[in-house]
Design a protein around this motif. Structure first.
Motif, PDB file in Angstrom:
ATOM      1  N   ASP B 375       0.830  -1.212   0.000  1.00 24.75           N
ATOM      2  CA  ASP B 375       0.000   0.000   0.000  1.00 24.75           C
ATOM      3  C   ASP B 375       0.861   1.257   0.000  1.00 24.75           C
ATOM      4  O   ASP B 375       0.542   2.241  -0.685  1.00 24.75           O
ATOM      5  CB  ASP B 375      -0.932   0.006   1.219  1.00 24.75           C
ATOM      6  CG  ASP B 375      -2.044  -1.027   1.085  1.00 24.75           C
ATOM      7  OD1 ASP B 375      -2.332  -1.429  -0.061  1.00 24.75           O
ATOM      8  OD2 ASP B 375      -2.600  -1.437   2.114  1.00 24.75           O
ATOM      9  N   SER B 376       1.951   1.225   0.762  1.00 22.14           N
ATOM     10  CA  SER B 376       2.857   2.377   0.767  1.00 22.14           C
ATOM     11  C   SER B 376       3.480   2.560  -0.611  1.00 22.14           C
ATOM     12  O   SER B 376       3.604   3.679  -1.112  1.00 22.14           O
ATOM     13  CB  SER B 376       3.980   2.180   1.790  1.00 22.14           C
ATOM     14  OG  SER B 376       3.442   1.968   3.063  1.00 22.14           O
ATOM     15  N   PHE B 378       2.256   1.656  -3.479  1.00 18.68           N
ATOM     16  CA  PHE B 378       1.274   2.170  -4.428  1.00 18.68           C
ATOM     17  C   PHE B 378       1.006   3.658  -4.194  1.00 18.68           C
ATOM     18  O   PHE B 378       0.884   4.440  -5.133  1.00 18.68           O
ATOM     19  CB  PHE B 378      -0.039   1.373  -4.339  1.00 18.68           C
ATOM     20  CG  PHE B 378      -1.090   1.879  -5.286  1.00 18.68           C
ATOM     21  CD1 PHE B 378      -0.876   1.853  -6.662  1.00 18.68           C
ATOM     22  CD2 PHE B 378      -2.281   2.413  -4.810  1.00 18.68           C
ATOM     23  CE1 PHE B 378      -1.822   2.343  -7.542  1.00 18.68           C
ATOM     24  CE2 PHE B 378      -3.236   2.903  -5.691  1.00 18.68           C
ATOM     25  CZ  PHE B 378      -3.010   2.868  -7.051  1.00 18.68           C
ATOM     26  N   TYR B 379       0.953   4.030  -2.946  1.00 17.01           N
ATOM     27  CA  TYR B 379       0.711   5.439  -2.610  1.00 17.01           C
ATOM     28  C   TYR B 379       1.786   6.330  -3.237  1.00 17.01           C
ATOM     29  O   TYR B 379       1.490   7.354  -3.857  1.00 17.01           O
ATOM     30  CB  TYR B 379       0.707   5.592  -1.086  1.00 17.01           C
ATOM     31  CG  TYR B 379       0.212   6.920  -0.569  1.00 17.01           C
ATOM     32  CD1 TYR B 379      -1.146   7.191  -0.476  1.00 17.01           C
ATOM     33  CD2 TYR B 379       1.102   7.903  -0.146  1.00 17.01           C
ATOM     34  CE1 TYR B 379      -1.612   8.400   0.023  1.00 17.01           C
ATOM     35  CE2 TYR B 379       0.648   9.118   0.351  1.00 17.01           C
ATOM     36  CZ  TYR B 379      -0.705   9.365   0.433  1.00 17.01           C
ATOM     37  OH  TYR B 379      -1.161  10.560   0.925  1.00 17.01           O
ATOM     38  N   LEU B 380       3.046   5.930  -3.086  1.00 13.07           N
ATOM     39  CA  LEU B 380       4.139   6.732  -3.644  1.00 13.07           C
ATOM     40  C   LEU B 380       4.086   6.745  -5.172  1.00 13.07           C
ATOM     41  O   LEU B 380       4.270   7.782  -5.806  1.00 13.07           O
ATOM     42  CB  LEU B 380       5.492   6.194  -3.171  1.00 13.07           C
ATOM     43  CG  LEU B 380       5.755   6.271  -1.663  1.00 13.07           C
ATOM     44  CD1 LEU B 380       7.080   5.619  -1.309  1.00 13.07           C
ATOM     45  CD2 LEU B 380       5.758   7.727  -1.193  1.00 13.07           C
ATOM     46  N   ARG B 381       3.825   5.590  -5.747  1.00  6.35           N
ATOM     47  CA  ARG B 381       3.774   5.524  -7.217  1.00  6.35           C
ATOM     48  C   ARG B 381       2.608   6.344  -7.756  1.00  6.35           C
ATOM     49  O   ARG B 381       2.717   6.989  -8.801  1.00  6.35           O
ATOM     50  CB  ARG B 381       3.668   4.075  -7.687  1.00  6.35           C
ATOM     51  CG  ARG B 381       4.917   3.279  -7.372  1.00  6.35           C
ATOM     52  CD  ARG B 381       4.795   1.855  -7.857  1.00  6.35           C
ATOM     53  NE  ARG B 381       4.976   1.753  -9.289  1.00  6.35           N
ATOM     54  CZ  ARG B 381       4.732   0.647  -9.995  1.00  6.35           C
ATOM     55  NH1 ARG B 381       4.267  -0.430  -9.385  1.00  6.35           N
ATOM     56  NH2 ARG B 381       4.936   0.624 -11.289  1.00  6.35           N
ATOM     57  N   ALA B 382       1.497   6.337  -7.015  1.00 10.73           N
ATOM     58  CA  ALA B 382       0.327   7.103  -7.447  1.00 10.73           C
ATOM     59  C   ALA B 382       0.595   8.609  -7.415  1.00 10.73           C
ATOM     60  O   ALA B 382      -0.222   9.395  -7.890  1.00 10.73           O
ATOM     61  CB  ALA B 382      -0.879   6.761  -6.581  1.00 10.73           C
ATOM     62  N   LEU B 394      11.392   4.122   0.739  1.00 12.92           N
ATOM     63  CA  LEU B 394      10.829   3.273   1.790  1.00 12.92           C
ATOM     64  C   LEU B 394      11.925   2.538   2.561  1.00 12.92           C
ATOM     65  O   LEU B 394      11.870   2.423   3.792  1.00 12.92           O
ATOM     66  CB  LEU B 394       9.831   2.268   1.199  1.00 12.92           C
ATOM     67  CG  LEU B 394       8.544   2.873   0.635  1.00 12.92           C
ATOM     68  CD1 LEU B 394       7.700   1.812  -0.061  1.00 12.92           C
ATOM     69  CD2 LEU B 394       7.740   3.544   1.753  1.00 12.92           C
TER      70      LEU B 394
END
Ligand SMILES: Nc1ncnc2c1ncn2[C@@H]1O[C@H](COP(=O)(O)OP(=O)(O)O)[C@@H](O)[C@H]1O
Ligand SMILES: [Mg+2]
Lengths: 247, 425
Positions: B375-376, B378-382, B394
């Motif tokens: 989830d972390s 994906f959050y950064l990639r988003a 990370l």
């Protein structure tokens, strides 16, 4: 050309179809609201658009500025101008908000052929945008969302939105868990950021947000499909009659 | 021939060499060496059937042909990458303190000399455990090393940096011995690094004995940024007197093979022991940390926190033993080891070992191993950050919990850069 064109989108998660052929077109300068009961697939739609890998697209097509969105990695979608304000923003201990947003801003600038911002300009921009959502500067040096209250997390999402200046912003229940002051702050932020060249898709459960962010279109998502579309009056109707009415 | 036999063959030579070259007051060293030689002859090199070596196979040592190094002068040496400017720098080249490369001006109350000139031979072999294979080997074979003596009431102005340099034109075994004796009410920080020049395998088998006096505060930073061929076995034994604080930072950055043993006896009331460590092996590196916190007396506190990031086909090993003696009531002992695996072929073996004989004790331990939080990521990639950059962010945050404990700012910055360099590959 439309900014976003979703055609007959079907998506599975763990073998279960959640989106059953969804159609939606968003043009620049528009605000769309998507309303629907819990579990109807609103967050699934948002996640599929942002590129989360848990979903399998079985049919359909999504064009963003005419380009196939579904083939892009999530970071490319963001650089191309798509932004998702998460329903549940994650906490990332040890990564400072400022460092995170700086990395993001510069990646996006690079993609758009712009120079990286220098430290001074960046600081200036951060201050300005933090003010826009009435976010205290101390949040910039803290770890991303770590220990933030629900409302602070949502404000941080809108702060990021302001920093990244996307063309299409999807707000997934940004209003849930906000008190009336926070709601007003978030809505003011969005209204100031809105212009002729961008568009917003506001996912919400309640009509109350739409008093502050006035939509051009309201869509009702039910069981993985848009079952009804209309103007802002549809939101009032829904509020009055409840979701049973659309079944 | 196995390494132990080869070394056993060398023993006569080693002992002769030692007797001829070094003063040995009261014959303490010779006595230690004779018993260590016998011990090592019995123990030999450990194999994976032994619990403590289950995950760390040292059989390859038997296949390498090692020589016992002769002291050798190096004329060119670039240690800038390792050097902490604001420190008393002691450079030890193939066992000898190098006047040329060292740069120190010690304040009153701090003495540093070669181990063979020590006036405290009784401290050598006193707390090191001869049952440990490589400690027996070191005790049998060491002929060089360093002794640091800090008197009472010394407030150290600068950290002391020890850089051990090996020239490795041939496969050498280096058995360095280190004694650090800190008096009462003193405050000292040490940085220890080992580097090699040359292409051969440099096998460092180091043993340290560290004595921390009453109410003293001692910190040691082991910076392990070895060349790819180096094999390092480092065993450090600590004895703490009452009211003392011992802090270690074991910074495993690179090296083909490293095994660190750290064993502290909290031998007085009200001691604090902090063990912090990172290990970030990739490629085919192996990094092993075995630790022991021995709560021998009541009212002590220990805190251990190690973080591993293991990539490619690398192997990480963590074994943390907490021993609480029957009388050590009111002990507080904490241990945590968290690991991130970056590939399907990366391996971590982590194991806590608790042996508690007192009943009024607070003790906790926890170990986790897994991939980076999806989830972390994906959050950064988003937000437009690509996978590799997001991973580096990370991972940096993950090891940051340890590196933020580095109290020497210049060292911290250097180490953070080294980590960034390695993790962003
Ligand atoms: N990662 C997932 N794993 C399993 N089921 C999921 C997952 N994400 C969503 N779902 C299911 O899909 C349906 C739609 O969920 P969601 O899109 O979150 O709805 P909404 O946001 O409209 O409340 C729900 O039945 C939910 O349980
Ligand atoms: Mg939802």
């Amino acid at each position: 050309m439309s900014l976003l064109e979703i055609k007959n989108l079907k998506a599975n998660v763990e073998g279960n179809e959640i989106l059953h052929g969804l159609n939606l077109t968003v043009n620049k300068g528009e605000i769309h609201a998507i309303m629907g009961p819990n579990g109807s697939g609103k967050s699934t739609l948002a996640s599929v658009l942002a590129g989360k890998s848990d979903y399998e697209i079985t049919e359909g097509e999504v064009l963003f500025n005419g380009k196939g969105l579904l083939d892009m990695d999530p970071e490319i979608r963001a650089r191309e101008g798509l932004f998702l304000a998460f329903q549940y923003p994650v906490e990332i201990p040890g990564v400072s908000n400022a460092n995170f947003i700086k990395t993001a801003v510069n990646e996006i600038r690079k993609h758009r052929g712009l120079e990286a911002l220098d430290a001074m300009d960046f600081l200036q921009m951060m201050r300005e945008k933090a003010n826009l959502v009435e976010m205290d500067k101390s949040f910039l040096t803290r770890s991303v969302n770590e220990g933030f209250s629900g409302g602070e997390k949502k404000r941080n999402e809108i702060f990021q939105l302001a920093m990244l200046e996307p063309q299409l912003a999807i707000l997934d229940e940004t209003d849930s868990g906000l008190d009336i002051d926070a709601l007003r702050i978030v809505a003011n932020g969005v209204n100031k950021l809105k212009n002729e060249n961008n568009a917003f898709v506001v996912i919400t459960h309640y009509q109350r947000l739409l008093n502050h962010i006035v939509p051009d279109f309201v869509h009702i998502l039910y069981n993985g499909k848009i079952v009804k579309s209309g103007g802002k009056e549809l939101a009032f109707e829904l509020e009055e009659k409840g979701y049973d009415w659309i079944k | 021939m196995e390494l132990k036999d080869k070394l056993y063959d060398m023993k006569a030579g080693a002992l002769d060499f030692f007797n001829q070259n070094f003063q040995d007051k009261d014959g303490i060293f010779s006595k230690l060496k004779i018993s260590a030689i016998e011990k090592f002859a019995t123990l030999g090199i450990p194999n994976i059937k032994q619990e403590d070596w289950k995950y760390t196979n040292v059989a390859f040592l038997n296949r390498l042909d090692f020589k016992y190094p002769e002291s050798k002068i190096i004329s060119n040496l670039d240690i800038d990458a390792h050097k902490i400017n604001d420190s008393n720098l002691i450079v030890i080249v193939n066992g000898e303190i190098s006047e040329q490369f060292s740069d120190f001006n010690l304040q009153d109350g701090i003495e540093i000399c070669s181990i063979i000139d020590t006036e405290h031979p009784d401290l050598v072999g006193k707390i090191a455990n001869l049952e440990h294979h490589f400690t027996a080997m070191n005790s049998a074979l060491f002929s060089s090393g360093i002794c640091i003596k800090i008197n009472d009431n010394v407030e150290s102005e600068k950290p002391i940096q020890l850089i051990f340099v090996n020239s490795a034109e041939e496969n050498y075994i280096h058995n360095y011995r280190k004694i650090i004796s800190v008096g009462n009410n003193s405050n000292v920080k040490i940085i220890e690094s080992h580097i090699s020049v040359g292409d051969a395998v440099s096998f460092n088998n180091n043993v340290g004995e560290i004595y921390v006096g009453k109410n003293s505060n001692f910190e040691i930073n082991f910076v392990q940024n070895h060349f790819s061929n180096d094999v390092t076995i480092a065993s450090n034994y600590i004895n703490q007197d009452r009211d003392s604080v011992f802090t270690s930072l074991t910074l495993g950055l690179s090296g083909k093979f490293s095994r660190n043993y750290l064993g502290a006896v909290l031998d007085g009331e009200n001691c604090t022991t902090n063990y912090y460590g990172i290990f970030i092996p990739n490629g085919s590196e192996l990094m092993d940390n075995h630790t022991l916190v021995n709560h021998a007396k009541p009212h002590c506190y220990s805190n251990e926190n190690y973080r591993g990031v293991i990539g490619d086909k690398a192997i990480g090993v963590f074994n943390g033993k907490i021993y609480v003696a029957k009388d050590a009531q009111k002990t507080n002992a904490y241990q945590s080891n968290k690991n991130v695996l970056l590939s399907d072929t990366a391996v971590i073996n982590t194991k806590p070992e608790l042996e508690i004989y007192a009943d009024d004790v607070k003790c906790s331990h926890g170990a986790t191993s897994g991939n980076l939080d999806a989830d972390s990521m994906f959050y950064l990639r988003a937000r437009g950050i690509d996978y590799n950059t997001a991973q580096t962010l990370l991972l940096n945050a993950f090891v940051g919990e340890i590196t933020e404990k580095i109290s020497i700012e210049e060292l911290k910055q250097k180490v953070e850069l080294m980590i960034l360099d390695k993790l962003s590959k």
